[in-house]
Design a protein around this motif. Structure first.
Motif, PDB file in Angstrom:
ATOM      1  N   PRO A   1      -8.663  -3.738   2.050  1.00 59.10           N
ATOM      2  CA  PRO A   1      -8.212  -4.133   3.308  1.00 59.10           C
ATOM      3  C   PRO A   1      -8.179  -5.586   3.651  1.00 59.10           C
ATOM      4  O   PRO A   1      -7.724  -5.822   4.756  1.00 59.10           O
ATOM      5  N   ASN A   2      -8.616  -6.296   2.831  1.00 55.49           N
ATOM      6  CA  ASN A   2      -8.613  -7.864   3.274  1.00 55.49           C
ATOM      7  C   ASN A   2      -7.317  -8.273   2.417  1.00 55.49           C
ATOM      8  O   ASN A   2      -7.110  -9.672   2.481  1.00 55.49           O
ATOM      9  N   GLY A   3      -6.772  -7.741   1.729  1.00 52.67           N
ATOM     10  CA  GLY A   3      -5.425  -8.081   1.019  1.00 52.67           C
ATOM     11  C   GLY A   3      -4.122  -8.145   1.948  1.00 52.67           C
ATOM     12  O   GLY A   3      -4.144  -7.888   2.946  1.00 52.67           O
ATOM     13  N   GLU A   4      -3.185  -8.863   1.319  1.00 45.70           N
ATOM     14  CA  GLU A   4      -2.004  -9.248   1.888  1.00 45.70           C
ATOM     15  C   GLU A   4      -1.238  -7.851   2.443  1.00 45.70           C
ATOM     16  O   GLU A   4      -0.500  -7.746   3.406  1.00 45.70           O
ATOM     17  N   ARG A   5      -1.474  -6.628   1.660  1.00 43.02           N
ATOM     18  CA  ARG A   5      -0.554  -5.514   2.103  1.00 43.02           C
ATOM     19  C   ARG A   5      -1.095  -4.799   3.282  1.00 43.02           C
ATOM     20  O   ARG A   5      -0.351  -4.469   3.996  1.00 43.02           O
ATOM     21  N   PHE A   6      -2.294  -4.977   3.204  1.00 42.01           N
ATOM     22  CA  PHE A   6      -2.916  -4.184   4.461  1.00 42.01           C
ATOM     23  C   PHE A   6      -2.595  -5.203   5.793  1.00 42.01           C
ATOM     24  O   PHE A   6      -2.323  -4.503   6.723  1.00 42.01           O
ATOM     25  N   ALA A   7      -2.584  -6.489   5.683  1.00 40.89           N
ATOM     26  CA  ALA A   7      -2.127  -7.432   6.585  1.00 40.89           C
ATOM     27  C   ALA A   7      -0.660  -6.967   7.197  1.00 40.89           C
ATOM     28  O   ALA A   7      -0.380  -6.996   8.153  1.00 40.89           O
ATOM     29  N   GLN A   8       0.082  -7.052   6.183  1.00 42.21           N
ATOM     30  CA  GLN A   8       1.664  -6.726   6.455  1.00 42.21           C
ATOM     31  C   GLN A   8       1.840  -5.094   7.114  1.00 42.21           C
ATOM     32  O   GLN A   8       2.322  -5.163   8.107  1.00 42.21           O
ATOM     33  N   ALA A   9       1.012  -4.216   6.631  1.00 47.48           N
ATOM     34  CA  ALA A   9       1.186  -2.941   7.318  1.00 47.48           C
ATOM     35  C   ALA A   9       0.718  -3.036   8.706  1.00 47.48           C
ATOM     36  O   ALA A   9       1.414  -2.466   9.521  1.00 47.48           O
ATOM     37  N   THR A  10      -0.462  -3.767   8.945  1.00 48.32           N
ATOM     38  CA  THR A  10      -0.997  -3.758  10.045  1.00 48.32           C
ATOM     39  C   THR A  10       0.113  -4.495  11.332  1.00 48.32           C
ATOM     40  O   THR A  10       0.212  -4.107  12.238  1.00 48.32           O
ATOM     41  N   ALA A  11       0.473  -5.551  10.603  1.00 42.42           N
ATOM     42  CA  ALA A  11       1.626  -6.106  11.491  1.00 42.42           C
ATOM     43  C   ALA A  11       2.870  -5.416  11.641  1.00 42.42           C
ATOM     44  O   ALA A  11       3.346  -5.592  13.050  1.00 42.42           O
ATOM     45  N   ALA A  12       3.327  -4.310  10.857  1.00 41.66           N
ATOM     46  CA  ALA A  12       4.331  -3.548  11.113  1.00 41.66           C
ATOM     47  C   ALA A  12       4.047  -2.564  11.883  1.00 41.66           C
ATOM     48  O   ALA A  12       4.985  -2.251  12.880  1.00 41.66           O
ATOM     49  N   LEU A  13       2.694  -2.121  11.994  1.00 41.93           N
ATOM     50  CA  LEU A  13       2.657  -0.901  12.838  1.00 41.93           C
ATOM     51  C   LEU A  13       2.413  -1.329  14.121  1.00 41.93           C
ATOM     52  O   LEU A  13       2.955  -0.716  15.076  1.00 41.93           O
ATOM     53  N   TYR A  14       1.930  -2.545  14.412  1.00 42.67           N
ATOM     54  CA  TYR A  14       1.757  -3.113  15.750  1.00 42.67           C
ATOM     55  C   TYR A  14       2.898  -3.526  16.144  1.00 42.67           C
ATOM     56  O   TYR A  14       3.334  -3.313  17.308  1.00 42.67           O
ATOM     57  N   ALA A  15       4.043  -3.845  15.560  1.00 44.41           N
ATOM     58  CA  ALA A  15       5.423  -4.383  15.823  1.00 44.41           C
ATOM     59  C   ALA A  15       6.281  -2.938  16.402  1.00 44.41           C
ATOM     60  O   ALA A  15       6.629  -3.134  17.641  1.00 44.41           O
ATOM     61  N   ALA A  16       5.966  -1.824  15.764  1.00 47.32           N
ATOM     62  CA  ALA A  16       6.715  -0.585  15.980  1.00 47.32           C
ATOM     63  C   ALA A  16       6.152  -0.057  17.206  1.00 47.32           C
ATOM     64  O   ALA A  16       6.780   0.286  17.967  1.00 47.32           O
ATOM     65  N   ALA A  17       4.748  -0.333  17.383  1.00 48.05           N
ATOM     66  CA  ALA A  17       3.873   0.189  18.578  1.00 48.05           C
ATOM     67  C   ALA A  17       4.429  -0.468  19.799  1.00 48.05           C
ATOM     68  O   ALA A  17       4.672   0.274  20.866  1.00 48.05           O
ATOM     69  N   TYR A  18       4.582  -1.833  19.926  1.00 47.77           N
ATOM     70  CA  TYR A  18       5.022  -2.478  20.846  1.00 47.77           C
ATOM     71  C   TYR A  18       6.395  -2.362  21.219  1.00 47.77           C
ATOM     72  O   TYR A  18       6.847  -2.523  22.353  1.00 47.77           O
ATOM     73  N   GLY A  19       7.136  -1.976  20.028  1.00 46.50           N
ATOM     74  CA  GLY A  19       8.446  -1.816  20.463  1.00 46.50           C
ATOM     75  C   GLY A  19       8.886  -0.378  21.188  1.00 46.50           C
ATOM     76  O   GLY A  19       9.514  -0.235  22.120  1.00 46.50           O
ATOM     77  N   VAL A  20       7.730   0.578  20.948  1.00 45.49           N
ATOM     78  CA  VAL A  20       7.707   2.058  21.609  1.00 45.49           C
ATOM     79  C   VAL A  20       7.393   1.447  23.152  1.00 45.49           C
ATOM     80  O   VAL A  20       8.094   1.963  24.059  1.00 45.49           O
ATOM     81  N   LYS A  21       6.458   0.639  23.196  1.00 49.86           N
ATOM     82  CA  LYS A  21       5.997   0.343  24.558  1.00 49.86           C
ATOM     83  C   LYS A  21       7.188  -0.373  25.406  1.00 49.86           C
ATOM     84  O   LYS A  21       7.540  -0.036  26.525  1.00 49.86           O
ATOM     85  N   ALA A  22       7.890  -1.216  24.713  1.00 47.69           N
ATOM     86  CA  ALA A  22       9.147  -1.824  25.511  1.00 47.69           C
ATOM     87  C   ALA A  22      10.123  -0.960  25.899  1.00 47.69           C
ATOM     88  O   ALA A  22      10.770  -1.052  26.913  1.00 47.69           O
ATOM     89  N   LEU A  23      10.308   0.040  25.142  1.00 46.82           N
ATOM     90  CA  LEU A  23      11.445   0.978  25.312  1.00 46.82           C
ATOM     91  C   LEU A  23      11.027   1.784  26.436  1.00 46.82           C
ATOM     92  O   LEU A  23      11.641   2.062  27.267  1.00 46.82           O
ATOM     93  N   GLY A  24       9.814   2.135  26.557  1.00 45.28           N
ATOM     94  CA  GLY A  24       9.089   3.201  27.526  1.00 45.28           C
ATOM     95  C   GLY A  24       9.155   2.350  28.715  1.00 45.28           C
ATOM     96  O   GLY A  24       9.442   3.073  29.901  1.00 45.28           O
TER      97      GLY A  24
ATOM     98  N   THR B   1       2.148   5.722  12.272  1.00 46.20           N
ATOM     99  CA  THR B   1       1.222   5.752  11.082  1.00 46.20           C
ATOM    100  C   THR B   1       1.775   4.934   9.819  1.00 46.20           C
ATOM    101  O   THR B   1       3.037   4.699   9.821  1.00 46.20           O
ATOM    102  N   PHE B   2       1.211   4.348   8.959  1.00 47.38           N
ATOM    103  CA  PHE B   2       1.388   3.233   7.892  1.00 47.38           C
ATOM    104  C   PHE B   2       0.558   3.873   6.826  1.00 47.38           C
ATOM    105  O   PHE B   2      -0.654   3.676   6.868  1.00 47.38           O
ATOM    106  N   VAL B   3       1.016   4.400   5.707  1.00 47.14           N
ATOM    107  CA  VAL B   3       0.380   4.675   4.208  1.00 47.14           C
ATOM    108  C   VAL B   3       0.177   3.619   3.412  1.00 47.14           C
ATOM    109  O   VAL B   3       1.421   3.102   3.270  1.00 47.14           O
ATOM    110  N   GLY B   4      -0.942   3.496   2.898  1.00 46.11           N
ATOM    111  CA  GLY B   4      -1.148   2.530   1.631  1.00 46.11           C
ATOM    112  C   GLY B   4      -2.080   2.531   0.930  1.00 46.11           C
ATOM    113  O   GLY B   4      -3.090   3.481   1.006  1.00 46.11           O
ATOM    114  N   GLN B   5      -2.368   1.733   0.004  1.00 51.37           N
ATOM    115  CA  GLN B   5      -3.557   1.542  -0.940  1.00 51.37           C
ATOM    116  C   GLN B   5      -3.977  -0.017  -1.209  1.00 51.37           C
ATOM    117  O   GLN B   5      -2.996  -0.785  -1.301  1.00 51.37           O
ATOM    118  N   GLY B   6      -5.333  -0.077  -1.501  1.00 51.68           N
ATOM    119  CA  GLY B   6      -5.515  -1.391  -1.712  1.00 51.68           C
ATOM    120  C   GLY B   6      -7.044  -2.060  -0.605  1.00 51.68           C
ATOM    121  O   GLY B   6      -7.235  -1.435  -0.011  1.00 51.68           O
TER     122      GLY B   6
END
Length: 206
Positions: free
Chosen positions: A39-62, A32-37
């Motif tokens: 959804p078309n803004g930069e913060r939301f885009a950064q949060a999405t990118a970080a969340l997917y990066a972590a998810a694919y990191g879990v996938k690679a480890l698995g 999960t990633f918690v934020g405010q603002g």
């Protein structure tokens, strides 16, 4: 090696029809990633990118340990602090928690190890990856429905869901939940598919 696909394993979770339906969900792990603002803004885009990066990191480890899986769709929990409907409140007031569901075998320890390794590879996202959390959630009894079209027209679908709930003596008992089945960057807004979900409980008649 067999690759686990949560969308096929948990069909009710990732698939809904064009009419409201009553469903039930048990506890499941998420990143999960918690934020405010906006959804078309930069913060939301950064949060999405970080969340997917972590998810694919879990996938690679698995995968390295013989438990590969398909990274599921992005999800979001939404609310605003005021009593206004979300679409009537300024977007900077929108509060969101982005989610990506994980297989049951993913633990907090696994997620932490994956985040650490991913941060070393994606240093430009390291600060945001550090904010990705591992948690479990159980929504229980819920009403859900498939919304087709732009997000701005969701109130029409929500109204139908509320009518369904009212007819059955149900009230909302949790946050507005969305699962994004299509990529808005690749699909015209008229074809966007989003599962809308509300945890519910029986209305107290006392």
């Amino acid at each position: 090696m067999n690759k686990l696909d949560l969308a096929k394993t948990y069909k009710t979770y990732y698939k809904s029809g064009s009419e409201p339906e009553l469903v039930g969900f048990g506890e499941a792990p998420y990143l999960t990633f918690v934020g405010q603002g906006d959804p078309n803004g930069e913060r939301f885009a950064q949060a999405t990118a970080a969340l997917y990066a972590a998810a694919y990191g879990v996938k690679a480890l698995g995968k390295s340990q013989g438990t590969d899986f398909t990274v599921p769709k992005l999800e979001g929990l939404w609310c605003v602090e005021s009593n206004k409907p979300a679409l009537e409140a300024p977007r900077q007031e929108w509060r969101w928690k982005l989610l990506i569901r994980m297989p049951d075998f993913v633990t907090g320890t696994v997620a932490a190890e994956a985040k650490e390794k991913t941060s070393l590879k994606k240093k430009e996202l390291a600060d945001d990856i550090a904010q990705v959390a591992y948690e479990t959630m159980a929504e229980g009894l819920s009403v859900q429905m498939l919304h087709i079209g732009p997000y701005e027209t969701e109130p029409e679908t929500v109204e139908r869901m509320h009518a369904y709930m009212e007819a059955r003596g149900l009230v909302q008992n949790g946050l507005h939940h969305e699962i994004y089945l299509t990529d808005p960057r690749k699909t015209p807004s008229s074809g966007w598919k989003t599962i809308l979900r509300f945890p519910v409980e029986q209305r107290d008649l006392s």
